[in-house]
Design a protein around this motif. Structure first.
Motif, short mmCIF file in Angstrom:
data_model
loop_
_atom_site.label_atom_id
_atom_site.label_comp_id
_atom_site.label_asym_id
_atom_site.label_seq_id
_atom_site.Cartn_x
_atom_site.Cartn_y
_atom_site.Cartn_z
N TYR A 102 53.16 31.07 29.42
CA TYR A 102 52.34 32.41 29.57
C TYR A 102 51.42 32.37 28.34
O TYR A 102 50.61 33.37 28.00
CB TYR A 102 53.39 33.65 29.27
N GLU A 103 51.42 31.48 27.41
CA GLU A 103 50.50 31.49 26.24
C GLU A 103 49.14 31.53 26.39
O GLU A 103 48.31 32.29 25.69
CB GLU A 103 50.63 30.03 25.69
N GLU A 104 48.79 31.21 27.73
CA GLU A 104 47.04 31.05 27.91
C GLU A 104 46.83 32.29 28.65
O GLU A 104 45.61 32.69 28.84
CB GLU A 104 46.58 29.96 28.94
N ARG A 105 47.75 33.40 29.02
CA ARG A 105 47.37 34.53 29.64
C ARG A 105 47.16 35.61 28.84
O ARG A 105 47.76 35.64 27.79
CB ARG A 105 48.83 34.93 30.60
N TYR A 106 46.25 36.68 29.19
CA TYR A 106 45.96 37.83 28.70
C TYR A 106 47.30 38.81 28.97
O TYR A 106 47.83 38.65 29.92
CB TYR A 106 44.87 38.32 29.10
N ALA A 107 47.48 39.76 27.98
CA ALA A 107 48.38 40.60 28.43
C ALA A 107 48.36 41.51 29.54
O ALA A 107 49.29 41.65 30.26
CB ALA A 107 48.60 41.84 27.08
N SER A 108 47.00 41.73 29.91
CA SER A 108 46.65 42.38 31.16
C SER A 108 47.29 41.53 32.54
O SER A 108 47.23 42.15 33.65
CB SER A 108 45.42 42.56 31.39
N GLN A 109 47.53 40.24 32.14
CA GLN A 109 47.92 39.31 33.45
C GLN A 109 49.18 39.26 33.62
O GLN A 109 50.00 38.44 34.40
CB GLN A 109 47.49 37.98 33.27
N LEU A 110 50.10 40.11 32.72
CA LEU A 110 51.37 39.86 32.90
C LEU A 110 52.29 41.12 33.34
O LEU A 110 51.67 42.00 33.78
CB LEU A 110 51.93 39.87 31.33
N SER A 111 53.35 41.00 33.79
CA SER A 111 54.06 41.88 34.62
C SER A 111 54.39 43.27 33.64
O SER A 111 54.30 43.07 32.57
CB SER A 111 55.49 41.62 35.08
N GLY A 112 55.02 44.33 34.24
CA GLY A 112 55.26 45.28 33.38
C GLY A 112 56.35 45.16 32.66
O GLY A 112 56.34 45.50 31.24
N GLY A 113 57.22 44.29 32.81
CA GLY A 113 58.40 44.34 31.80
C GLY A 113 58.09 43.37 30.66
O GLY A 113 58.29 43.36 29.36
N GLU A 114 57.22 42.34 31.08
CA GLU A 114 56.44 41.46 29.97
C GLU A 114 55.55 42.05 28.99
O GLU A 114 55.66 41.76 27.70
CB GLU A 114 55.84 40.03 30.83
N ARG A 115 54.98 42.97 29.58
CA ARG A 115 53.98 43.77 28.64
C ARG A 115 54.77 44.49 27.78
O ARG A 115 54.36 44.83 26.49
CB ARG A 115 53.15 44.88 29.45
N GLN A 116 55.75 45.18 28.14
CA GLN A 116 56.70 46.00 27.33
C GLN A 116 57.34 45.06 26.17
O GLN A 116 57.43 45.60 25.25
CB GLN A 116 57.94 46.61 28.39
N ARG A 117 57.61 43.94 26.36
CA ARG A 117 58.20 42.91 25.43
C ARG A 117 57.13 42.76 24.33
O ARG A 117 57.62 42.66 23.31
CB ARG A 117 58.80 41.91 26.06
N ILE A 118 56.04 42.55 24.88
CA ILE A 118 54.96 42.21 23.86
C ILE A 118 54.61 43.48 23.00
O ILE A 118 54.41 43.43 21.98
CB ILE A 118 53.66 41.73 24.66
N ALA A 119 54.75 44.61 23.80
CA ALA A 119 54.16 45.82 22.88
C ALA A 119 55.49 46.08 21.96
O ALA A 119 55.33 46.46 20.67
CB ALA A 119 54.20 47.18 23.82
#
Length: 232
Positions: free
Chosen positions: A1-18
């Motif tokens: 997932y290194e090359e992806r923007y946060a907007s390209q991730l799933s809801g759960g993945e965004r939550q982990r980043i936040a």
């Protein structure tokens, strides 16, 4: 997932980043405002476990705002129940659920059958209450000082259904109005013979749908200790 923007991730993945962005600055207080509201049920449960584990590991005091009572009960060391901006009760999940201090808390946390009535008699072993719907209920003596007028709260899981009248003082005849199958338990909507409506949660077995069905005449009953008394 290194090359992806946060907007390209799933809801759960965004939550982990936040969450990672919040934790990396090592705050002394972490505020989580409805953090799981946009996730599906299974992911919400998974993230709930991850958040609770994370909180224990990092030891950061966390203020968690939620309207999901399951989240509050499962994750909290202490819960504050609020109504119109005012704190109604603060306590552990067990205290909040089993010993609500007023009608709002009893009705808001989980489900509750709430009867309004007056104390008729009291002694060292029991309290006798007459409800506004002409039921006579029996409860254990309360530790707090009770006034003459009270609410009686009975949780749905405390109510048992019987084919014949059980040997309980809190036992009443009625009929089943509706059944909701909810997986691990069956939610029974019951109308007592005095037209008082109550809800019972019956642990699901394969026999339950045949034994309890809409229109069936049944008895309900619960123990003295299942009544929680609240001043009106």
């Amino acid at each position: 997932y290194e090359e992806r923007y946060a907007s390209q991730l799933s809801g759960g993945e965004r939550q982990r980043i936040a969450l990672a962005r919040s934790l990396i600055i090592e705050p002394t207080l972490l505020l989580l405002d409805e953090p799981l509201s946009n996730l599906d049920l299974k992911l919400r449960v998974q993230m709930r476990v991850e958040l609770a584990t994370m909180q224990r590991e990092v030891g950061i005091t966390t203020l968690y705002v939620t309207h999901d009572q399951g989240e509050a009960m499962a994750m909290s060391d202490r819960i504050a129940v609020m109504d119109h901006g005012r704190i109604k009760q603060v306590g552990t999940p067990t205290e909040i659920y089993n010993f609500p201090q007023d009608k709002f808390v009893a009705d808001f946390i989980g489900e509750a059958n709430i009867f309004s009535g007056k104390i008729l008699e009291r002694n060292e072993t029991e309290i006798k209450i007459s409800t506004d719907s002409d039921l006579t209920l029996f409860a254990l003596p309360a530790e707090e000082e009770l006034k003459g007028s009270v609410y009686v709260s009975v949780r749905p899981e405390a109510i048992k259904l019987y084919k014949q009248r059980p040997p309980l003082k809190n036992a009443f005849g009625g009929s089943i109005e509706a059944i909701e199958y909810l997986g691990s338990y069956v939610k029974c909507h019951i109308c007592l013979n005095n037209n008082q409506k109550v809800v019972a949660h019956i642990l699901y077995t394969k026999q339950v749908p045949d034994y309890f069905s809409p229109g069936k005449k049944i008895y309900v009953g619960w123990e003295h200790e299942d009544c929680t008394l609240i001043n009106r």
